[in-house]
Write a protein that holds these residues in place. Structure first.
Motif, PDB file in Angstrom:
ATOM      1  N   ASN A  22       0.948  -1.043   0.027  1.00  0.00           N
ATOM      2  CA  ASN A  22       0.081   0.013  -0.126  1.00  0.00           C
ATOM      3  C   ASN A  22       0.815   1.311  -0.078  1.00  0.00           C
ATOM      4  N   TYR A  35       4.027   1.753  -1.030  1.00  0.00           N
ATOM      5  CA  TYR A  35       4.417   2.076  -2.321  1.00  0.00           C
ATOM      6  C   TYR A  35       3.664   1.876  -3.538  1.00  0.00           C
ATOM      7  N   GLY A  36       2.318   1.689  -3.274  1.00  0.00           N
ATOM      8  CA  GLY A  36       1.478   1.437  -4.473  1.00  0.00           C
ATOM      9  C   GLY A  36       1.693   0.706  -5.497  1.00  0.00           C
ATOM     10  N   ARG A  72       8.447   2.850  -9.889  1.00  0.00           N
ATOM     11  CA  ARG A  72       7.697   4.181  -9.456  1.00  0.00           C
ATOM     12  C   ARG A  72       8.354   5.346  -9.034  1.00  0.00           C
TER      13      ARG A  72
END
Ligand SMILES: Nc1nc2c(ncn2[C@@H]2O[C@H](COP(=O)(O)OP(=O)(O)OP(=O)(O)O)[C@@H](O)[C@H]2O)c(=O)[nH]1
Length: 613
Positions: free
Chosen positions: A380, A382-383, A400
């Motif tokens: 979550n 670091y997506g 990212r």
């Protein structure tokens, strides 16, 4: 023989003579060269002679005027006597061209003679050189600062000094991994040192750990030594660092997450008890020790309420012992962090004892993080999701964060360093649990524990915390708390009736009531009125009536008299200061209120007028 002397050796020999003739012939030119050094003059006169007779009619060999060396000398003549030709000058360029041509010719020759064997040898040699260089670099980078043996020794020496000078030692532990931060060897050193030194554990960074875990750790550690839960101020300002006096077990999570310091009151009380019970006549020195980056300097700054020591998210910020004058009874000693184990160990890296940016292998510690932590939370944060291996994870993070190597390949190393930086700064949540059963470390005994508990009067401190909390809950008096910090004052202020009125004003439909007066406010501006922007759930939003009674803000002398004698002066001074501040705020608010009321009355007056019209 004669020819040779005429070409190369001749100029210096004949130079003066020919030079003189040339100078005589050139007239004014003689003045220009008259100041030159002997060697330069000789060279120049040789040039003049060649210029005047390039064809060699005077018995000399003809000279090619395009020769670069010759040209250079000519240029020298036109420039300053001792100046070399400039970098971009014509002469210099020519010389460089010739050098390049010669180099290219040599290379060609080498290639022509090269065989497969020599080629392979050359490649191997280069490879060896490169590997050696890499090794040296790795060694240099692997153990930055703290692994340098000399630095470690120097830091240890400073730590010994701090122990020697201190009466009380505060061992700062990171609440995320208190046992991992504990250094039993150091504790043993302190307890065995001359002067009957006392040891207190400070559980710092409690804001990074759930409250129940902090409580568990407090219970566990109190079996051994006096333990104080603490949250150092993480503000960047130089002065007036906020301090909150609400005890840890009573504070809300959101309060703990603020940048204010937390637990200072309790720690001061512990030290005050030591002064009182130990009948300290002058002052005590309190050494603050621990692993690098656990927050030793931040703790001192929080107690001092100003930036007395340098603080940084990298280990090794503090390099020397530093004395900070807290008040006339307490002096704090900041010590450099000590690293008990080798820096290459993953544990040491994860405790931020090594500078992340200089790590040779940042990937292995990330692997450990992924094994230990909640993967869902990391995903979550670091997506990213669905990674199977550390490599996948690092590729996704690099993607990212846009961490690329030359050639556009995603850099695992850079991504790993970014993850480690997040880890040490507490962005990736992590904590350890205390062992299920408690075993007393070898260096501690029941007598030591008893002595420490008595000398710091721990029970009294806990009781005092509860009393303070009661006062806070009932809002009896702000002044009871002695040295009240701005944040706490603000929180109390936000709960105060005056703020309720302000909120009532902000909320158009809210009715406010002061004594017998009741009114409606239509034009509020919270920020213009100087209220905190903080979103605190402190009063009813919708239609509500708030009773406002006069608040007695005089310092409660009796309560101040009941506080520790060492802190009475300070308590009184700060109570008066707080009172002044509150008075100022109250005046400001009162004037704003009266303005608003006047506008309301004006408005109603106008309406009446218009109605009567
Ligand atoms: N969240 C949080 N961060 C803290 C706390 N205390 C310190 N820090 C942060 O931890 C980092 C290290 O703090 P320092 O006070 O420099 O630590 P130190 O032990 O003096 O470090 P050295 O000088 O390397 O020995 C800084 O980025 C602080 O802002 C705390 O209670 N909570």
């Amino acid at each position: 023989m004669a020819d040779a002397s005429r070409q190369s050796e001749a100029p210096p020999l004949r130079g003066t003579q020919v030079g003189r003739t040339s100078a005589a012939r050139l007239g004014s030119g003689s003045r220009r060269v008259s100041g030159a050094s002997a060697a330069c003059r000789r060279t120049l006169s040789w040039c003049y002679s060649l210029l005047s007779d390039p064809a060699g009619s005077g018995g000399r060999k003809p000279v090619d005027l395009n020769l670069p060396a010759f040209k250079l000398v000519i240029m020298m003549k036109h420039r300053h006597k001792n100046k070399k030709p400039g970098k971009g000058s014509k002469g210099c360029k020519k010389v460089e061209e010739i050098r390049e041509k010669q180099q290219a010719a040599r290379e060609q020759e080498k290639h022509r003679r090269r065989t497969i064997e020599t080629y392979c040898q050359d490649v191997l040699q280069r490879q060896e050189k490169f590997e050696h260089k890499e090794e040296v670099l790795q060694e240099l980078n692997m153990f930055p600062q703290l692994d340098d043996e000399a630095t470690r020794k120097a830091y240890y020496k400073e730590f010994r000094k701090v122990v020697e000078y201190s009466d009380v030692i505060l061992e700062v532990l990171d609440a995320r991994d208190p046992l991992g931060c504990r250094c039993f060897q150091m504790e043993e050193d302190v307890l065995q040192a001359e002067g009957n030194k006392k040891l207190v554990l400070v559980l710092n960074k409690i804001d990074l750990v759930p409250k129940e875990i902090v409580e568990k750790w407090l219970d566990y550690l109190r079996n051994e030594l006096p333990t104080v839960a603490f949250k150092a101020s993480t503000q960047h300002q130089v002065k007036n660092l906020n301090r909150c006096t609400v005890p840890v077990d009573q504070a809300s999570e959101s309060l703990l997450k603020s940048k204010a310091c937390f637990g200072a009151e309790n720690l001061m009380r512990v030290l005050g008890n030591y002064c009182r019970l130990g009948e300290v006549r002058t002052h005590i020195r309190v050494g603050v020790v621990g692993l690098p980056n656990v927050g030793k300097s931040s703790l001192i700054n929080s107690l001092k309420r100003s930036r007395a020591c340098s603080v940084g998210a990298v280990p090794g910020v503090t390099k020397f012992m530093q004395e900070v004058y807290l008040d006339k009874f307490i002096r704090l000693l900041d010590a450099p962090g000590i690293v008990p184990g080798p820096n290459s160990e993953v544990g040491t890296i994860l405790r931020n004892c090594v500078q992340v940016q200089n790590l040779a292998d940042p990937v292995t510690p990330v692997e450990t993080i992924l094994q230990r932590c909640n993967l869902e939370e990391i995903s979550n944060y670091y997506g990213i999701s669905g990674f199977q291996t550390t490599e996948h994870f690092l590729t996704a993070v690099a993607h990212r964060l846009g961490k690329k190597k030359k050639g556009g390949v995603y850099s695992h190393e850079q991504a790993a360093k970014a993850v480690l930086a997040d880890w040490v700064s507490g962005k990736i949540s992590f904590y350890t649990l205390p062992p299920a059963t408690h075993t007393l470390p070898a260096h501690l005994s029941a007598e030591i524990i008893k002595e420490m508990t008595e000398v710091f009067d721990i029970e009294d401190t806990e009781q005092a915390n509860e009393d303070t909390m009661e006062c806070l809950a009932t809002g009896e008096s702000d002044e009871l708390l002695g040295d009240m910090d701005p944040l706490e004052m603000e929180i109390k202020w936000l709960h105060s009736p005056m703020v309720k009125i302000a909120d009532a004003m902000e909320n158009k439909t809210t009715v406010y009531k002061i004594g017998d007066l009741t009114g409606y406010c239509t034009n509020p501006n919270r920020h213009q009125m100087g209220w905190a922007k903080r979103n605190v759930d402190h009063c009813p939003r919708n239609n509500s009536v708030v009773d406002v009674c006069p608040v007695d803000r005089r310092p409660v002398l009796q309560k101040i008299m009941e506080t520790d004698p060492l802190q009475q002066g300070q308590a009184l001074a700060s109570a008066l200061k707080n009172k002044k501040k509150m008075q100022k705020r109250t005046d400001k608010l009162a004037s704003k209120l009266s303005d608003s009321m006047m506008s309301v009355l004006d408005l109603s007056g106008n309406t009446d007028d218009s109605a009567s019209d």
